[in-house]
Design a protein around this motif. Structure first.
Motif, PDB file in Angstrom:
ATOM      1  N   VAL A 273     -15.234  30.471 -22.278  1.00  0.00           N
ATOM      2  CA  VAL A 273     -13.795  30.258 -22.446  1.00  0.00           C
ATOM      3  C   VAL A 273     -13.405  28.874 -21.927  1.00  0.00           C
ATOM      4  CG1 VAL A 273     -11.545  31.011 -21.592  1.00  0.00           C
ATOM      5  CG2 VAL A 273     -13.173  32.702 -22.433  1.00  0.00           C
ATOM      6  N   ARG A 274     -13.922  28.506 -20.758  1.00  0.00           N
ATOM      7  CA  ARG A 274     -13.587  27.218 -20.148  1.00  0.00           C
ATOM      8  C   ARG A 274     -14.050  26.059 -21.029  1.00  0.00           C
ATOM      9  NH1 ARG A 274     -16.199  27.982 -15.842  1.00  0.00           N
ATOM     10  NH2 ARG A 274     -14.490  29.097 -14.818  1.00  0.00           N
ATOM     11  N   ARG A 275     -15.267  26.149 -21.544  1.00  0.00           N
ATOM     12  CA  ARG A 275     -15.768  25.059 -22.392  1.00  0.00           C
ATOM     13  C   ARG A 275     -14.932  24.930 -23.668  1.00  0.00           C
ATOM     14  NH1 ARG A 275     -18.529  25.127 -18.368  1.00  0.00           N
ATOM     15  NH2 ARG A 275     -16.790  23.789 -17.798  1.00  0.00           N
ATOM     16  N   THR A 276     -14.452  26.045 -24.190  1.00  0.00           N
ATOM     17  CA  THR A 276     -13.644  26.008 -25.419  1.00  0.00           C
ATOM     18  C   THR A 276     -12.286  25.382 -25.139  1.00  0.00           C
ATOM     19  OG1 THR A 276     -14.787  27.995 -26.172  1.00  0.00           O
ATOM     20  CG2 THR A 276     -12.781  27.394 -27.337  1.00  0.00           C
ATOM     21  N   HIS A 277     -11.681  25.699 -24.000  1.00  0.00           N
ATOM     22  CA  HIS A 277     -10.424  25.038 -23.617  1.00  0.00           C
ATOM     23  C   HIS A 277     -10.641  23.537 -23.424  1.00  0.00           C
ATOM     24  CE1 HIS A 277      -7.720  28.422 -23.307  1.00  0.00           C
ATOM     25  NE2 HIS A 277      -8.516  29.078 -22.469  1.00  0.00           N
ATOM     26  N   GLU A 278     -11.761  23.168 -22.846  1.00  0.00           N
ATOM     27  CA  GLU A 278     -12.066  21.745 -22.671  1.00  0.00           C
ATOM     28  C   GLU A 278     -12.206  21.054 -24.018  1.00  0.00           C
ATOM     29  OE1 GLU A 278     -15.530  21.579 -20.246  1.00  0.00           O
ATOM     30  OE2 GLU A 278     -14.486  22.222 -18.418  1.00  0.00           O
ATOM     31  N   LEU A 279     -12.857  21.722 -24.982  1.00  0.00           N
ATOM     32  CA  LEU A 279     -12.970  21.158 -26.318  1.00  0.00           C
ATOM     33  C   LEU A 279     -11.584  20.960 -26.924  1.00  0.00           C
ATOM     34  CD1 LEU A 279     -14.432  20.339 -28.937  1.00  0.00           C
ATOM     35  CD2 LEU A 279     -14.644  22.780 -29.491  1.00  0.00           C
ATOM     36  N   ALA A 280     -10.719  21.943 -26.782  1.00  0.00           N
ATOM     37  CA  ALA A 280      -9.361  21.826 -27.319  1.00  0.00           C
ATOM     38  C   ALA A 280      -8.628  20.638 -26.700  1.00  0.00           C
ATOM     39  CB  ALA A 280      -8.589  23.117 -27.078  1.00  0.00           C
ATOM     40  N   GLU A 281      -8.797  20.427 -25.405  1.00  0.00           N
ATOM     41  CA  GLU A 281      -8.151  19.294 -24.736  1.00  0.00           C
ATOM     42  C   GLU A 281      -8.722  17.968 -25.233  1.00  0.00           C
ATOM     43  OE1 GLU A 281      -5.874  16.837 -22.645  1.00  0.00           O
ATOM     44  OE2 GLU A 281      -5.549  19.004 -22.956  1.00  0.00           O
ATOM     45  N   ARG A 282     -10.015  17.915 -25.444  1.00  0.00           N
ATOM     46  CA  ARG A 282     -10.622  16.690 -25.971  1.00  0.00           C
ATOM     47  C   ARG A 282     -10.114  16.374 -27.366  1.00  0.00           C
ATOM     48  NH1 ARG A 282     -16.861  17.765 -25.500  1.00  0.00           N
ATOM     49  NH2 ARG A 282     -16.891  15.887 -26.818  1.00  0.00           N
ATOM     50  N   VAL A 283      -9.921  17.406 -28.169  1.00  0.00           N
ATOM     51  CA  VAL A 283      -9.375  17.191 -29.520  1.00  0.00           C
ATOM     52  C   VAL A 283      -7.959  16.659 -29.436  1.00  0.00           C
ATOM     53  CG1 VAL A 283      -8.658  18.357 -31.635  1.00  0.00           C
ATOM     54  CG2 VAL A 283     -10.871  18.916 -30.602  1.00  0.00           C
TER      55      VAL A 283
ATOM     56  N   ARG B 258     -28.893  18.167 -29.502  1.00  0.00           N
ATOM     57  CA  ARG B 258     -29.687  19.176 -28.783  1.00  0.00           C
ATOM     58  C   ARG B 258     -29.262  19.161 -27.328  1.00  0.00           C
ATOM     59  NH1 ARG B 258     -36.123  20.237 -28.878  1.00  0.00           N
ATOM     60  NH2 ARG B 258     -36.399  21.049 -26.767  1.00  0.00           N
ATOM     61  N   SER B 259     -29.040  20.340 -26.769  1.00  0.00           N
ATOM     62  CA  SER B 259     -28.613  20.431 -25.373  1.00  0.00           C
ATOM     63  C   SER B 259     -29.814  20.502 -24.446  1.00  0.00           C
ATOM     64  CB  SER B 259     -27.754  21.684 -25.177  1.00  0.00           C
ATOM     65  OG  SER B 259     -28.571  22.853 -25.178  1.00  0.00           O
ATOM     66  N   ARG B 260     -29.551  20.258 -23.177  1.00  0.00           N
ATOM     67  CA  ARG B 260     -30.515  20.570 -22.133  1.00  0.00           C
ATOM     68  C   ARG B 260     -30.300  22.019 -21.687  1.00  0.00           C
ATOM     69  NH1 ARG B 260     -29.485  18.087 -17.666  1.00  0.00           N
ATOM     70  NH2 ARG B 260     -27.458  17.235 -18.248  1.00  0.00           N
ATOM     71  N   GLU B 261     -31.227  22.529 -20.917  1.00  0.00           N
ATOM     72  CA  GLU B 261     -31.110  23.913 -20.468  1.00  0.00           C
ATOM     73  C   GLU B 261     -30.340  23.997 -19.158  1.00  0.00           C
ATOM     74  OE1 GLU B 261     -34.406  26.777 -21.191  1.00  0.00           O
ATOM     75  OE2 GLU B 261     -35.600  24.953 -21.446  1.00  0.00           O
ATOM     76  N   PHE B 262     -29.587  25.085 -19.019  1.00  0.00           N
ATOM     77  CA  PHE B 262     -28.847  25.417 -17.807  1.00  0.00           C
ATOM     78  C   PHE B 262     -27.830  24.347 -17.417  1.00  0.00           C
ATOM     79  CE2 PHE B 262     -32.675  28.060 -17.562  1.00  0.00           C
ATOM     80  CZ  PHE B 262     -32.064  29.304 -17.480  1.00  0.00           C
ATOM     81  N   VAL B 263     -27.176  23.807 -18.417  1.00  0.00           N
ATOM     82  CA  VAL B 263     -26.017  22.940 -18.206  1.00  0.00           C
ATOM     83  C   VAL B 263     -24.976  23.313 -19.254  1.00  0.00           C
ATOM     84  CG1 VAL B 263     -27.320  20.995 -17.249  1.00  0.00           C
ATOM     85  CG2 VAL B 263     -26.970  21.131 -19.716  1.00  0.00           C
ATOM     86  N   PRO B 264     -23.684  23.234 -18.922  1.00  0.00           N
ATOM     87  CA  PRO B 264     -22.661  23.442 -19.953  1.00  0.00           C
ATOM     88  C   PRO B 264     -22.751  22.323 -20.983  1.00  0.00           C
ATOM     89  CG  PRO B 264     -21.727  23.534 -17.734  1.00  0.00           C
ATOM     90  CD  PRO B 264     -23.102  22.986 -17.590  1.00  0.00           C
ATOM     91  N   ASP B 265     -22.478  22.662 -22.231  1.00  0.00           N
ATOM     92  CA  ASP B 265     -22.593  21.660 -23.290  1.00  0.00           C
ATOM     93  C   ASP B 265     -21.673  22.030 -24.453  1.00  0.00           C
ATOM     94  OD1 ASP B 265     -24.553  19.283 -24.102  1.00  0.00           O
ATOM     95  OD2 ASP B 265     -24.170  20.481 -25.886  1.00  0.00           O
ATOM     96  N   VAL B 266     -21.043  21.014 -25.029  1.00  0.00           N
ATOM     97  CA  VAL B 266     -20.241  21.185 -26.238  1.00  0.00           C
ATOM     98  C   VAL B 266     -20.719  20.152 -27.244  1.00  0.00           C
ATOM     99  CG1 VAL B 266     -17.945  21.141 -27.255  1.00  0.00           C
ATOM    100  CG2 VAL B 266     -18.242  22.025 -24.938  1.00  0.00           C
ATOM    101  N   GLN B 267     -21.217  20.614 -28.387  1.00  0.00           N
ATOM    102  CA  GLN B 267     -21.714  19.717 -29.419  1.00  0.00           C
ATOM    103  C   GLN B 267     -20.761  19.757 -30.621  1.00  0.00           C
ATOM    104  OE1 GLN B 267     -26.028  20.345 -30.179  1.00  0.00           O
ATOM    105  NE2 GLN B 267     -25.985  21.644 -28.359  1.00  0.00           N
ATOM    106  N   VAL B 268     -20.325  18.592 -31.053  1.00  0.00           N
ATOM    107  CA  VAL B 268     -19.448  18.483 -32.212  1.00  0.00           C
ATOM    108  C   VAL B 268     -20.111  17.531 -33.194  1.00  0.00           C
ATOM    109  CG1 VAL B 268     -17.151  17.871 -33.062  1.00  0.00           C
ATOM    110  CG2 VAL B 268     -17.406  18.861 -30.773  1.00  0.00           C
TER     111      VAL B 268
END
Length: 537
Positions: free
Chosen positions: A273-283, A482-492
């Motif tokens: 949920v937090r990462r999705t809100h962050e994506l919305a703010e970045r947009v 490609r993400s790294r493991e065990f870190v939050p990540d948002v790919q667009v």
């Protein structure tokens, strides 16, 4: 050359009348196959393991097949079967090391069970070596072995197929023609041709100049065939054109590594949920392109959003904030409460949860327990699976925003039929949860499968993992991100949504069954040839 025969009993008299040395122990002699062949079979399994991620030494796959073929060449079927098992154990034990995260006993048992499938492979390879053109028949046997292993028992375990070692190689484009079975066949054929060339050259080494010149021709022909296979793959086009769509993949991460993360269900949901809100703010701030669809991973919510108001509100708030449909991975109770469904839910920012896909291949002994009443009494760890996961019964093709997606969940990406079934979608999605197996070889192996599937079906693939590895893969198998493991990540990314079907899609399972039939026919012919020789003697 004459071969000295050792007496059967220790202390028995030799030819001179003196006591002969004791016969070496059977294990040291390597059985009837002998020590050199036994060591070669073990080396073959190890070489094939090196071809798989994370080592990615892809040429070692045909080299390993060549070593295996030489190890069983000229043996009886029984000896070939034994060497097949040894090679299989030497391969599966290291390639499946990640399974040890749930227990060393499970890892060793699964590896040895998978090695059993190489018993008929070794026996068959020994038999078909009697036939002209044996590299072709041997390669077909590899496909037959994988076809069986990927179906039986409990739906099969098609992990670590030869094809999945050949991501990003000249053999990869062949997947668009005949799917993963064709790539396996050609990988094994390269190994068989290499073995043929080596064996022919070895046999001619002690001959005269004429014999060496005669051997040079078949060796050159084998090498030319290998070059043609490699060159042919490089000439196969892998189209990438399609309608441009902006997508986002969310990797929320998990609180900590290991099985117990499932007990922290709200923390995992909050991360996504937090990462999705962050994506919305970045947009909104112009720092990211506005996506047209968003994908969350498997198990992003272990709280049932249909019955847990807080979970529903959290998901709904994040989806409304980003303003586009989100594919949410969630665990949902069945209506009777006796089982759990592993769902991918299309969540609309206006109407909320809508269409959904239920995983069709739950993991045996992980998501459901065969023989539950017996096993839970014998193995206490199985108490961690208190309820079985229900099996879905329909395709994962769903509308997500502007496109049709084809959804598969976790290790379903290894199954040809399941992925082919959803390739009708414009974009393929793999929702997965690899937290238990993080930092092992399993997540990169799953990414390799996804890359091959992208080429096989000519589709962009979005891989969303709770803790990694998440990725966006182009239709030609290239890694867009490609993400790294065990870190939050948002790919667009802006990707191609394609409608054209590949030849592999149109042929379906036909190439696999044709190669299986070829293998069965070769074994039957070789068996008949052996009987004829025995009768002639």
């Amino acid at each position: 050359m004459a071969q000295e025969t050792l007496p059967e009993r220790p202390g028995a008299a030799g030819p001179s009348g003196a006591p002969a040395p004791a016969r070496p122990p059977r294990l040291w002699r390597g059985g009837r196959a002998g020590r050199p062949r036994t060591l070669l079979a073990l080396a073959a399994g190890g070489a094939m393991w090196l071809a798989f991620p994370p080592q990615d030494l892809t040429p070692f796959a045909p080299v390993g097949v060549a070593a295996f073929t030489l190890a069983v060449h000229g043996l009886r079927a029984r000896s070939g079967a034994w060497l097949g098992f040894l090679a299989g154990a030497a391969f599966f034990l290291p390639v499946l090391t990640g399974i040890s995260a749930i227990g060393d006993d499970g890892w060793i048992l699964l590896s040895l069970v998978q090695a059993l499938y190489w018993l008929p492979l070794g026996a068959g390879a020994a038999l078909v070596a009697r036939l002209p053109g044996w590299p072709v028949w041997t390669a077909a046997l590899w496909v037959a072995q994988e076809a069986l292993r990927g179906r039986q028992p409990f739906g099969g375990f098609p992990w670590a197929r030869l094809a999945f070692s050949q991501t990003g190689t000249p053999l990869t484009p062949y997947a668009s023609l005949g799917g993963a079975p064709l790539v396996t066949f050609l990988t094994a054929l390269l190994g068989g041709l290499l073995a043929y060339a080596a064996l022919t050259a070895w046999r001619a080494r002690g001959g005269d100049a004429g014999a060496r010149r005669a051997a040079a021709r078949p060796v050159a022909a084998a090498l030319a065939a290998m070059a043609a296979i490699v060159g042919g793959g490089m000439a196969i086009p892998t189209p990438t054109a399609g309608r441009a769509v902006t997508v986002a993949v969310i990797q929320g991460n998990v609180p900590r590594l290991g099985l117990d993360f499932l007990g922290q269900r709200r923390a995992v949901l909050d991360n996504h949920v937090r990462r999705t809100h962050e994506l919305a703010e970045r947009v909104r701030s112009g720092r990211a392109a506005r996506p047209e669809l968003v994908v969350w991973p498997e198990n992003a919510s272990d709280l049932d959003p249909y019955t847990e108001p807080d979970a529903r509100a959290a998901i709904d708030g994040a989806v409304r904030d980003v303003g586009v449909p989100v594919l949410v991975g969630a665990l949902v109770d069945t209506p009777d409460g006796r089982k759990v469904e592993n769902r991918g839910i299309v969540w609309d920012p206006v109407t909320g949860p809508g269409d959904y896909y239920v995983k069709r291949h739950p993991v045996p002994f992980g998501e459901y327990l065969p023989f539950r009443e017996v096993l839970t009494k014998l193995i206490k760890r199985f108490e961690r699976v208190p309820r079985d996961f229900a099996k879905g019964d329909r395709s994962g093709v769903m509308r997500l925003g502007p496109v049709d997606i084809g959804d598969v969940i976790c290790f379903e990406v290894a199954y040809d039929k399941e992925v082919r079934d959803v390739a009708r979608g414009n974009i393929l999605v793999v929702q997965t949860n690899n937290a238990t197996y993080g930092r092992t070889g399993l997540p990169p192996q799953q990414i390799a499968m996804s890359r091959l599937r992208a080429v096989e079906h000519g589709r962009t693939i979005l891989v969303a993992a709770t803790s990694g590895i998440s990725a966006i893969v182009a239709p030609d198998g290239r890694m867009i991100s490609r993400s790294r493991e065990f870190v939050p990540d948002v790919q667009v990314a802006r990707v191609a949504a394609r409608t054209q079907r590949t030849l592999a899609d149109r042929l379906g399972a036909l190439p696999e069954w044709a190669l299986v039939a070829l293998a069965a026919g070769a074994v039957a012919a070789a068996g008949g040839l052996g009987r004829d020789k025995n009768e002639g003697n």
